[in-house]
Design a protein around this motif. Structure first.
Motif, PDB file in Angstrom:
ATOM      1  N   GLU B  63       0.827  -1.196   0.000  1.00 33.24           N
ATOM      2  CA  GLU B  63       0.000   0.000   0.000  1.00 33.24           C
ATOM      3  C   GLU B  63       0.870   1.257   0.000  1.00 33.24           C
ATOM      4  O   GLU B  63       0.611   2.206  -0.747  1.00 33.24           O
ATOM      5  CB  GLU B  63      -0.864  -0.021   1.261  1.00 33.24           C
ATOM      6  N   ASP B  66       2.358   1.683  -3.353  1.00 34.81           N
ATOM      7  CA  ASP B  66       1.330   2.099  -4.313  1.00 34.81           C
ATOM      8  C   ASP B  66       0.955   3.569  -4.163  1.00 34.81           C
ATOM      9  O   ASP B  66       0.622   4.234  -5.132  1.00 34.81           O
ATOM     10  CB  ASP B  66       0.059   1.249  -4.131  1.00 34.81           C
ATOM     11  N   LYS B  67       0.972   4.047  -2.914  1.00 30.40           N
ATOM     12  CA  LYS B  67       0.587   5.445  -2.695  1.00 30.40           C
ATOM     13  C   LYS B  67       1.662   6.397  -3.176  1.00 30.40           C
ATOM     14  O   LYS B  67       1.385   7.539  -3.523  1.00 30.40           O
ATOM     15  CB  LYS B  67       0.297   5.679  -1.214  1.00 30.40           C
ATOM     16  N   TYR B  79      -2.236   3.368  -5.984  1.00 29.68           N
ATOM     17  CA  TYR B  79      -3.148   2.907  -4.934  1.00 29.68           C
ATOM     18  C   TYR B  79      -4.591   3.285  -5.287  1.00 29.68           C
ATOM     19  O   TYR B  79      -5.503   2.464  -5.211  1.00 29.68           O
ATOM     20  CB  TYR B  79      -2.742   3.530  -3.601  1.00 29.68           C
TER      21      TYR B  79
END
Ligand SMILES: [Zn+2]
Ligand SMILES: [Zn+2]
Lengths: 352, 177
Positions: B63, B66-67, B79
């Motif tokens: 995560e 992805d962010k 994300y």
């Protein structure tokens, strides 16, 4: 009473040799503009700019009727949806949106649905080849004037990864009462999904379908040429059409009385009922359609069924009757009256 | 990023989560492979941690990654792309390209065809599109230029004018070709 065939979109007026099973054919291309953010990120102002830019180009090219927000009220949107000229997502979308529709109601271009442009061309019966030629004509014209978002690797860039590459969705609307009545439909659905195609009921939600109408479409859009996608989808559809015809033959040979009874009961209700919901009407008209294809009903045409199946829907009925304020009960009453008027006296005397 | 790799050796697939003390003295949970777990001397006792726990941690690590992967033009992160299932603009595809290729393969093929990478093989845009793109960029720059001048932001206006000249040159070159 005879209905004018102009009451339905052009593609539903065309009856061909495969119309006994295949009602209509459709191809759509998803396209976006390089110079704008996609709809997930585009502001309302940018959405308006997109409409203006596209409008400028399209109005030069073809004779399209353009409808935008001021005209697209709830009833009119549903009227277009019921005629397959816009999508359910378009109806629900809160974007600034617009739609171009040609005078024959065979081509529609939705602006700001999920993508900046959704081109779709419709044809009667199993006519995907003609539809394919036509949509490419429109697409090629637009491509010369609009900066399509494109990459060598991913093809036409679309908002959703399920449309990447060609952005092409090929689909048909099929009438499959034979497969339903012989309990073969579940098998067809499973096989279709396993080999990478989409299948769903046209009316009703989830597994509950109304009127035995189904849509089959390609699932995958990238890694193949448009022609390959078209050919693969056509092959599958041809198989399903043949399978449905076999199922109907089986019914005629083995369950003739039951099938005849079912069809004449549908005719009886349609010609005598005083109140009909759209769901019931579509269901009964579907059975009547089967009766026409099996040559049990002889004086009613498939065209009449196509017209009635559109006119009995909520928004189209109100448009036809030129009264947008009918209550549900008034609609059920007028719907039944319209069907009675059209079908009356068209039954066939049976041999005694 | 490969699925669930051991956070110590980064080679084997992680099979369990162990608790470690990091350099700041905080307790941290890391996912490790069986080999590294043995080396750490935490074999049987910690193995009872259920798989969900491992995945939760793996997801958190992913995560974060992805962010951080973000499109500069529309500000969509990878994300968010996974969350909404939609792209924000044409530039997203360049930014996310590496992550997208396996993603699209999984999404756009049936299980039995999943060997080769899949790319576009269909229709391509013609020179017409490139030209119309230049046209619309020029149009946009002209509007920006007018606005900058109106706001007396001359520094900005000069920059826009340079870009405008570049684009117009490109267009001319394109026409000659
Ligand atoms: Zn390890
Ligand atoms: Zn972006």
């Amino acid at each position: 009473m005879k209905l004018s065939k102009n009451l339905v979109p052009g593609f539903l007026r065309e009856i061909s040799e495969d119309s006994d099973v295949c009602i209509s054919s459709r191809i759509r291309f998803a396209r976006n503009l390089e110079n704008h953010l996609f709809l997930l990120k585009a502001s309302l102002k940018e959405q308006e700019e997109i409409i203006e830019e596209v409008k400028e180009v399209i109005t030069q090219l073809n004779h399209f009727q353009f409808y935008s927000d001021d005209k697209l009220n709830e009833i009119f949107l549903n009227y277009l949806l019921e005629r397959y000229l816009v999508s359910p997502d378009f109806v629900l979308s809160k974007n600034k949106k617009g739609v171009f529709i040609d005078s024959e109601e065979k081509i529609s271009i939705m602006i700001n649905e999920e993508d900046h442009l959704r081109l779709q061309v419709l044809g009667g019966g199993f006519s995907l080849d003609e539809v394919f030629v036509k949509i490419n004509e429109v697409d090629d014209k637009l491509e010369k004037e609009l900066p399509y978002a494109f990459s060598e690797k991913f093809g036409f860039l679309t908002a959703c990864p399920t449309n990447l590459g060609t952005g092409m969705r090929v689909s048909v609307m099929l009438h499959l009462p034979g497969l339903i009545l012989t309990n073969e439909m579940e098998k067809v659905i499973k096989t279709t999904q396993n080999i990478g195609f989409l299948i769903r009921g046209i009316y009703g939600e989830g597994t509950k379908t109304i009127g035995s109408y189904f849509q089959i479409a390609n699932q995958f859009t990238i890694g193949m040429k448009e022609e390959e996608i078209l050919a693969n989808t056509k092959n599958l559809i041809r198989e399903v059409i043949n399978y449905e015809r076999k199922a109907r033959d089986y019914l005629l040979k083995n369950l003739k009385n039951e099938i005849e009874d079912r069809i004449w009961r549908a005719y009886g209700i349609l010609t005598h009922a005083k109140l009909l919901t759209s769901e019931e009407a579509i269901n009964l008209l579907s059975t009547l359609r089967l009766g026409i294809c099996l040559k049990i009903i002889k004086k009613i045409s498939l065209l009449t069924i196509n017209i009635l199946t559109i006119l009995v829907k909520r928004a189209n009925l109100m448009y036809y009757l030129k009264n947008e304020n009918l209550t549900e009960e008034e609609r059920d009453y007028k719907r039944a009256a319209l069907i009675r008027k059209v079908l009356k006296g068209k039954g066939e005397e049976e041999d005694i | 990023m490969e699925e669930n790799l051991c956070q110590i050796c980064h080679k084997n697939v992680a099979v369990m989560v162990i608790t470690e003390i990091d350099e700041k003295g905080n307790k941290v949970e890391i996912a490790v492979c069986e080999e590294c777990a043995k080396k750490k001397g935490v074999l049987e006792s910690d193995k009872t941690l259920n798989l969900n726990e491992i995945f939760k941690i793996m997801l958190k690590a992913r995560e974060k990654e992805d962010k951080e992967l973000k499109c500069a033009r529309c500000l969509l992160s990878f994300y968010e792309f996974k969350k909404y299932g939609k792209f924000g603009c044409p530039d997203c595809f360049k930014v996310f390209e590496e992550r997208l290729i396996p993603f699209i393969k999984r999404l756009q093929t049936t299980i039995r065809e999943r060997e080769d990478e899949i790319f576009h093989k269909g229709k391509k845009v013609t020179a017409g599109t490139k030209r119309s793109l230049l046209f619309s960029e020029i149009k946009k720059l002209k509007i920006e230029l007018k606005k900058a001048i109106e706001e007396e932001n001359y520094e900005q206006a000069a920059k826009i004018r340079d870009r405008l000249r570049e684009k117009e040159k490109e267009l001319k070159k394109d026409e000659i070709e």
